[in-house]
Design an enzyme around this catalytic site. Structure first.
Site, mmCIF file in Angstrom:
data_model
loop_
_atom_site.group_PDB
_atom_site.id
_atom_site.type_symbol
_atom_site.label_atom_id
_atom_site.label_comp_id
_atom_site.label_asym_id
_atom_site.label_seq_id
_atom_site.Cartn_x
_atom_site.Cartn_y
_atom_site.Cartn_z
ATOM 1 N N ASP A 20 28.415 -72.200 -19.637
ATOM 2 C CA ASP A 20 28.545 -71.948 -18.649
ATOM 3 C C ASP A 20 28.734 -70.435 -18.451
ATOM 4 O O ASP A 20 30.009 -70.073 -18.999
ATOM 5 C CB ASP A 20 29.622 -72.752 -17.661
ATOM 6 C CG ASP A 20 29.712 -72.230 -16.058
ATOM 7 O OD1 ASP A 20 28.526 -71.712 -15.666
ATOM 8 O OD2 ASP A 20 30.241 -72.685 -15.310
ATOM 9 N N GLU A 115 23.961 -71.719 -16.461
ATOM 10 C CA GLU A 115 24.431 -72.742 -17.071
ATOM 11 C C GLU A 115 23.354 -73.773 -17.694
ATOM 12 O O GLU A 115 22.367 -73.786 -17.121
ATOM 13 C CB GLU A 115 25.384 -73.356 -16.291
ATOM 14 C CG GLU A 115 24.732 -74.182 -15.021
ATOM 15 C CD GLU A 115 25.890 -75.094 -14.436
ATOM 16 O OE1 GLU A 115 26.427 -75.534 -14.850
ATOM 17 O OE2 GLU A 115 25.690 -74.881 -12.966
#
Length: 366
Positions: A20, A115
């Site tokens: 992420d 992500e």
């Protein structure tokens, strides 16, 4: 992998990484404009109808979060620097990051521009510790883009996603198979993906505050009380998530939506619905799959969201058909006549692959 005579081979324990990017949009802006570094940056258009796309960590200290109204963000952080989003730049950086992922494994499932899940059970470089792979990926991202990323490493997607948030920003956290039980029991249910404020309140009303509390419930009771999401909660509380990492998932839905400068009554939404139907139809031309369900989405001035959908016997075959169905769905909205709407969207869902032409159909006489 262990094999026993007369028994199927045991499946190796999966190694899943969730990567992420840290405050991605805001970090790109701070990277490209040094004057923004160290300042509270809010990526959003200014205006009464705008919402926050992203907030730097400096802005988050003041409580600014993604998806909140921009006006509220401005009240929370009067000194924030507002920067309009530049999605072309964000997509370019995202492509750089994805190339790094693909150098380690072909099993990459992007969730958004910032992500993705990676299955590194059998990485391209041969056997390696997943923690080392995650650390290498984060270093490569920093070297290539000047940005930082956080990572979670675990035996499945659910746990990896939670782990990636544990050492943010610019960190990583691993949940080994041996630690799953100890990690989950005290975990607040609000940390489980999919549990929002409404579900958190419902669970709390039943005395469920942690995953350990969830484990006291049987599967039957969970499903009876919380519907289809009950099974997911039952499994997640036990660390069970068998979903594979799926690269290049097929299109499931395509939509377009607009937020108005001023709230509008239902009867004034026709032109907007027609324009959104045109945008949605144009977007569907980029896939060979066929959408079957037309969806009209509305959000009231009080932020109540409602949808109306219709699946015709034959899927829409033109922009006009999509437009007509979307307009007809407006008649199924049964809120009071004085209701005002701040947002409208038109979507096409239920995508399926084209059915192959059967050989007999080519030659059968009418």
């Amino acid at each position: 992998m262990v094999e026993y005579p007369g028994k199927p081979a045991m499946t190796p324990m999966r190694k899943i990484i969730h990567v992420d990017m840290d405050a991605f949009y805001a970090s790109v802006e701070q990277r490209d404009d040094p004057s923004l570094r160290g300042k509270p940056v809010v990526v959003a258009w200014r205006g009464a109808r705008s919402v926050v796309c992203a907030a730097s960590y400096e802005a988050r200290v003041f409580g600014v979060r993604s998806a909140m109204p921009a006006l509220r963000a401005e009240r929370l952080c009067p000194d924030a620097v507002f920067v309009p989003p530049d999605f072309a730049r964000y997509k370019a950086v995202s492509r750089q990051v994805r190339e790094i992922f693909l150098s380690h494994t072909d099993l990459v499932e992007p969730l958004s521009l910032d992500e993705a899940y990676l299955d590194v059970t059998a990485p391209k470089g041969g056997p390696a510790l997943a923690t080392d792979i995650a650390r290498t990926i984060r270093t490569q991202i920093r070297d290539a883009t000047g940005l930082t990323a956080s990572a979670g490493i675990a035996p499945n997607k659910f746990l990896a996603k939670i782990a990636s948030d544990w050492r943010k920003p610019d960190g990583q956290f691993v949940i080994t198979p041996q630690r799953v039980d100890a990690f989950l029991r005290p975990l607040p249910v609000k940390r489980v993906p999919g549990v929002g404020k409404v579900m958190e309140a419902r669970l709390a009303a039943h005395g469920i505050l942690t995953c350990g509390d969830l484990r006291a419930w049987s599967l039957a009771d969970m499903e009876a009380t919380f519907g289809s999401f009950g099974r997911s909660l039952y499994n997640r509380a036990r660390g069970i998530d068998e979903r594979p990492v799926e690269p290049d998932q097929p299109v499931q839905s395509i939509s377009a939506e607009d937020t108005f400068a001023e709230d509008r009554p239902l009867e004034d939404l026709g032109e907007a619905i027609e324009q959104l139907a045109a945008r949605t139809w144009a977007a569907t031309r980029r896939t060979d799959r066929i959408g079957h369900t037309v969806v009209l989405k509305l959000k009231t001035a009080q932020f109540r969201t409602l949808t109306r959908s219709h699946t015709p016997e034959r899927p829409p075959e033109s922009e006009q058909e999509l437009r007509e169905i979307a307009l007809s769905l407006r008649a199924r909205v049964d809120l009071p006549a004085d209701t005002r709407y701040r947002l409208v969207g038109v979507g096409l869902g239920g995508f399926r692959d084209k059915e192959p032409v059967r050989q007999g159909d080519l030659f059968d006489s009418p």
